[in-house]
Design a protein around this motif. Sequence first.
Motif, PDB file in Angstrom:
ATOM      1  N   ILE A  88       1.041  -1.153   0.055  1.00 16.33           N
ATOM      2  CA  ILE A  88      -0.045   0.146  -0.123  1.00 16.33           C
ATOM      3  C   ILE A  88       0.869   1.437   0.078  1.00 16.33           C
ATOM      4  O   ILE A  88       0.700   2.216  -0.601  1.00 16.33           O
ATOM      5  CB  ILE A  88      -1.084   0.009   1.238  1.00 16.33           C
ATOM      6  CG1 ILE A  88      -1.826  -1.276   1.134  1.00 16.33           C
ATOM      7  CG2 ILE A  88      -1.698   1.298   1.517  1.00 16.33           C
ATOM      8  CD1 ILE A  88      -2.787  -1.173   0.086  1.00 16.33           C
ATOM      9  N   SER A  89       1.743   1.278   0.711  1.00 16.07           N
ATOM     10  CA  SER A  89       2.981   2.151   0.969  1.00 16.07           C
ATOM     11  C   SER A  89       3.630   2.641  -0.250  1.00 16.07           C
ATOM     12  O   SER A  89       3.751   3.769  -0.690  1.00 16.07           O
ATOM     13  CB  SER A  89       3.784   2.321   1.904  1.00 16.07           C
ATOM     14  OG  SER A  89       4.764   1.306   1.560  1.00 16.07           O
ATOM     15  N   GLN A  90       3.814   1.772  -1.371  1.00 11.70           N
ATOM     16  CA  GLN A  90       4.361   1.783  -2.626  1.00 11.70           C
ATOM     17  C   GLN A  90       3.388   1.972  -3.683  1.00 11.70           C
ATOM     18  O   GLN A  90       3.796   2.167  -4.835  1.00 11.70           O
ATOM     19  CB  GLN A  90       5.365   0.595  -2.892  1.00 11.70           C
ATOM     20  CG  GLN A  90       6.437   0.403  -1.895  1.00 11.70           C
ATOM     21  CD  GLN A  90       7.324   1.652  -1.583  1.00 11.70           C
ATOM     22  OE1 GLN A  90       7.917   2.081  -2.586  1.00 11.70           O
ATOM     23  NE2 GLN A  90       7.392   2.071  -0.583  1.00 11.70           N
ATOM     24  N   SER A 247       6.388  25.262  -7.279  1.00  8.81           N
ATOM     25  CA  SER A 247       7.861  25.775  -7.111  1.00  8.81           C
ATOM     26  C   SER A 247       8.841  24.658  -6.914  1.00  8.81           C
ATOM     27  O   SER A 247       9.863  24.618  -7.420  1.00  8.81           O
ATOM     28  CB  SER A 247       8.160  26.797  -6.182  1.00  8.81           C
ATOM     29  OG  SER A 247       7.826  26.600  -4.930  1.00  8.81           O
ATOM     30  N   GLY A 248       8.296  23.716  -6.060  1.00  8.05           N
ATOM     31  CA  GLY A 248       9.206  22.604  -5.826  1.00  8.05           C
ATOM     32  C   GLY A 248       8.590  21.227  -6.316  1.00  8.05           C
ATOM     33  O   GLY A 248       9.168  20.212  -5.999  1.00  8.05           O
ATOM     34  N   GLU A 249       7.820  21.299  -7.270  1.00  5.17           N
ATOM     35  CA  GLU A 249       7.137  20.291  -7.886  1.00  5.17           C
ATOM     36  C   GLU A 249       6.237  19.449  -6.989  1.00  5.17           C
ATOM     37  O   GLU A 249       6.496  19.356  -5.874  1.00  5.17           O
ATOM     38  CB  GLU A 249       8.067  19.204  -8.494  1.00  5.17           C
ATOM     39  CG  GLU A 249       8.882  19.513  -9.702  1.00  5.17           C
ATOM     40  CD  GLU A 249       9.239  18.407 -10.604  1.00  5.17           C
ATOM     41  OE1 GLU A 249       9.034  17.334 -10.303  1.00  5.17           O
ATOM     42  OE2 GLU A 249      10.163  18.678 -11.332  1.00  5.17           O
ATOM     43  N   CYS A 250       5.038  19.247  -7.312  1.00 10.21           N
ATOM     44  CA  CYS A 250       3.953  18.836  -6.719  1.00 10.21           C
ATOM     45  C   CYS A 250       3.272  17.892  -7.284  1.00 10.21           C
ATOM     46  O   CYS A 250       2.985  17.968  -8.554  1.00 10.21           O
ATOM     47  CB  CYS A 250       3.057  19.907  -5.834  1.00 10.21           C
ATOM     48  SG  CYS A 250       2.051  20.636  -6.895  1.00 10.21           S
ATOM     49  N   SER A 251       2.316  16.971  -6.676  1.00  8.17           N
ATOM     50  CA  SER A 251       1.694  16.034  -7.389  1.00  8.17           C
ATOM     51  C   SER A 251       0.261  16.588  -7.473  1.00  8.17           C
ATOM     52  O   SER A 251      -0.129  17.622  -7.137  1.00  8.17           O
ATOM     53  CB  SER A 251       1.319  14.574  -6.377  1.00  8.17           C
ATOM     54  OG  SER A 251       0.521  15.004  -5.115  1.00  8.17           O
ATOM     55  N   THR A 252      -0.424  15.932  -8.351  1.00  7.35           N
ATOM     56  CA  THR A 252      -1.864  16.403  -8.837  1.00  7.35           C
ATOM     57  C   THR A 252      -2.678  16.439  -7.525  1.00  7.35           C
ATOM     58  O   THR A 252      -3.580  17.468  -7.268  1.00  7.35           O
ATOM     59  CB  THR A 252      -2.664  15.381  -9.813  1.00  7.35           C
ATOM     60  OG1 THR A 252      -2.127  15.472 -10.848  1.00  7.35           O
ATOM     61  CG2 THR A 252      -3.897  15.999 -10.028  1.00  7.35           C
ATOM     62  N   ARG A 307      12.004   9.792 -10.112  1.00 13.43           N
ATOM     63  CA  ARG A 307      11.222   9.241  -8.700  1.00 13.43           C
ATOM     64  C   ARG A 307      11.255   7.810  -8.948  1.00 13.43           C
ATOM     65  O   ARG A 307      11.507   6.943 -10.171  1.00 13.43           O
ATOM     66  CB  ARG A 307       9.625   9.697  -8.823  1.00 13.43           C
ATOM     67  CG  ARG A 307       9.788  11.103  -8.493  1.00 13.43           C
ATOM     68  CD  ARG A 307       8.232  11.780  -8.346  1.00 13.43           C
ATOM     69  NE  ARG A 307       8.121  13.125  -7.710  1.00 13.43           N
ATOM     70  CZ  ARG A 307       8.547  14.084  -8.566  1.00 13.43           C
ATOM     71  NH1 ARG A 307       8.646  14.069  -9.667  1.00 13.43           N
ATOM     72  NH2 ARG A 307       8.423  15.358  -7.703  1.00 13.43           N
ATOM     73  N   ALA A 308      10.864   6.929  -7.804  1.00 13.03           N
ATOM     74  CA  ALA A 308      10.664   5.510  -7.795  1.00 13.03           C
ATOM     75  C   ALA A 308       9.794   5.091  -9.038  1.00 13.03           C
ATOM     76  O   ALA A 308       8.634   5.744  -9.440  1.00 13.03           O
ATOM     77  CB  ALA A 308      10.423   4.972  -6.418  1.00 13.03           C
ATOM     78  N   VAL A 309      10.334   3.799  -9.565  1.00 11.69           N
ATOM     79  CA  VAL A 309       9.573   3.336 -10.666  1.00 11.69           C
ATOM     80  C   VAL A 309       8.120   3.025 -10.156  1.00 11.69           C
ATOM     81  O   VAL A 309       7.162   3.008 -10.997  1.00 11.69           O
ATOM     82  CB  VAL A 309       9.882   2.017 -11.204  1.00 11.69           C
ATOM     83  CG1 VAL A 309       8.958   1.237 -11.911  1.00 11.69           C
ATOM     84  CG2 VAL A 309      11.595   2.163 -11.600  1.00 11.69           C
ATOM     85  N   SER A 310       7.986   2.650  -8.881  1.00 14.41           N
ATOM     86  CA  SER A 310       6.530   2.533  -8.277  1.00 14.41           C
ATOM     87  C   SER A 310       5.870   3.486  -8.149  1.00 14.41           C
ATOM     88  O   SER A 310       4.518   3.559  -7.800  1.00 14.41           O
ATOM     89  CB  SER A 310       6.935   1.588  -7.053  1.00 14.41           C
ATOM     90  OG  SER A 310       7.567   2.438  -6.193  1.00 14.41           O
ATOM     91  N   ASP A 311       6.372   4.617  -8.313  1.00 14.39           N
ATOM     92  CA  ASP A 311       5.630   6.220  -7.766  1.00 14.39           C
ATOM     93  C   ASP A 311       4.888   6.305  -9.354  1.00 14.39           C
ATOM     94  O   ASP A 311       5.543   6.767 -10.245  1.00 14.39           O
ATOM     95  CB  ASP A 311       6.471   7.256  -7.715  1.00 14.39           C
ATOM     96  CG  ASP A 311       5.670   8.350  -7.045  1.00 14.39           C
ATOM     97  OD1 ASP A 311       4.639   8.614  -7.227  1.00 14.39           O
ATOM     98  OD2 ASP A 311       6.234   9.315  -6.518  1.00 14.39           O
ATOM     99  N   ASN A 312       3.383   5.999  -9.190  1.00 13.86           N
ATOM    100  CA  ASN A 312       2.848   6.476 -10.487  1.00 13.86           C
ATOM    101  C   ASN A 312       1.714   7.492 -10.327  1.00 13.86           C
ATOM    102  O   ASN A 312       0.913   7.706 -11.117  1.00 13.86           O
ATOM    103  CB  ASN A 312       1.894   5.089 -10.678  1.00 13.86           C
ATOM    104  CG  ASN A 312       0.897   4.737  -9.445  1.00 13.86           C
ATOM    105  OD1 ASN A 312       0.924   5.489  -8.465  1.00 13.86           O
ATOM    106  ND2 ASN A 312       0.460   3.690  -9.466  1.00 13.86           N
ATOM    107  N   LYS A 313       2.173   8.683  -9.365  1.00  9.36           N
ATOM    108  CA  LYS A 313       1.461  10.009  -9.378  1.00  9.36           C
ATOM    109  C   LYS A 313       1.939  10.658 -10.656  1.00  9.36           C
ATOM    110  O   LYS A 313       3.064  10.680 -11.245  1.00  9.36           O
ATOM    111  CB  LYS A 313       1.804  10.384  -8.114  1.00  9.36           C
ATOM    112  CG  LYS A 313       1.256   9.683  -6.882  1.00  9.36           C
ATOM    113  CD  LYS A 313       1.376  10.594  -5.718  1.00  9.36           C
ATOM    114  CE  LYS A 313       0.659   9.878  -4.390  1.00  9.36           C
ATOM    115  NZ  LYS A 313       0.952  10.525  -3.421  1.00  9.36           N
ATOM    116  N   THR A 314       1.140  11.496 -10.990  1.00 12.04           N
ATOM    117  CA  THR A 314       1.346  12.817 -11.849  1.00 12.04           C
ATOM    118  C   THR A 314       2.090  13.987 -11.107  1.00 12.04           C
ATOM    119  O   THR A 314       1.264  14.522 -10.153  1.00 12.04           O
ATOM    120  CB  THR A 314       0.344  13.127 -12.742  1.00 12.04           C
ATOM    121  OG1 THR A 314      -0.165  11.875 -13.380  1.00 12.04           O
ATOM    122  CG2 THR A 314       0.549  14.220 -13.766  1.00 12.04           C
TER     123      THR A 314
END
Length: 336
Positions: A88-90, A247-252, A307-314
């Motif tokens: 879940i955390s990944q 400014s520091g990059e953020c997720s959707t 980012r990590a391959v497991s990070d599927n956020k935009t």
Amino acid sequence: MERKHQVFVSSTYKDLIEERKEVIHALLELDCIPAGMELFPATDEDAWSLIKEVIDGCDYYLLIIAGKYGSVNTEGIGYTEMEFDYAISQHKPVICFVHENIDDLKSNKVESTEIGKNRLNAFRDKAQSKHCKFWVSAHDLGGKVSRSLIQLRKKHPSDGWVPGQYAADQEMLSEMERLRTRIAELEVEALSRKDGKPSNYDELENGEDIHTLYANLYIDKKRQKKEVVFLEATWDKLFSYCGTELSGECSTEELAEKIRLAYFHSLPEEYDEFIHYSDIILQRICEDQIHVQFQALGLMESGIKKRAVSDNKTYWRLTPFGERYLIQIRALKKEL
């Protein structure tokens, strides 16, 4: 191109040998690669590091729960539950299969102590908060895994694994290097432009133009009656709230919270006493429109941090023009 997806199968072992066989058979029929505790010599702290690496490399995570909680670590947490929490955390796509009635299981396949039963019940509740199916037999479990995984792959497509015959050869690697060089050249050209402001900027809604969010909100102090309230925010206000996060990059998801906050602070005064921040629901169509507008105005673009391959956020970031514009509208000015 033929692709195979790796699926981590997580469960207790001795009480679910037949069930795991059915599940693994179902996965193989779907051209998936099963991975699980059969790979590991023991369930201990040394194996845990390897287990995490295998979960990281999997496309999907599948949990089976019956009547046993399983082995626990020194803190009293079961290794199966640790695997679930880690997946879940990944942000792995997870699907859970929980036995429908553990009272039907044999006595040697259920927890015999109150501590074990309490741990199992808590784990069952946690699993059922996710995408969950119930099963009653090994054959029933195998069939439900097959049908559910087909749907999970459609809902959460993954790159998977490709056979070695499709791996990149020297010619493909050379072409990729050429394309990387061309991309770098184009990026330098873009950064060297004196002004990143789009040519059609003045034709678009911007600055003090209003963008409206239609919110279904309580209109009385007892919070019993609702009606549609028009929340208005200028594009400058929306960008002012979102810009610092970008400014520091953020997720959707992080960007959406800033948009909600901007509209919450736009509430008419008569609603201040009984409307909470959590009442502000940002409809997807409104969120998408704001994303498109920020990009059309040349203020925001896709993030580029690795980012990590497991990070599927935009992720999103400010453009050079967006950074200058943010400073312009946020900087404190002297009173005249």
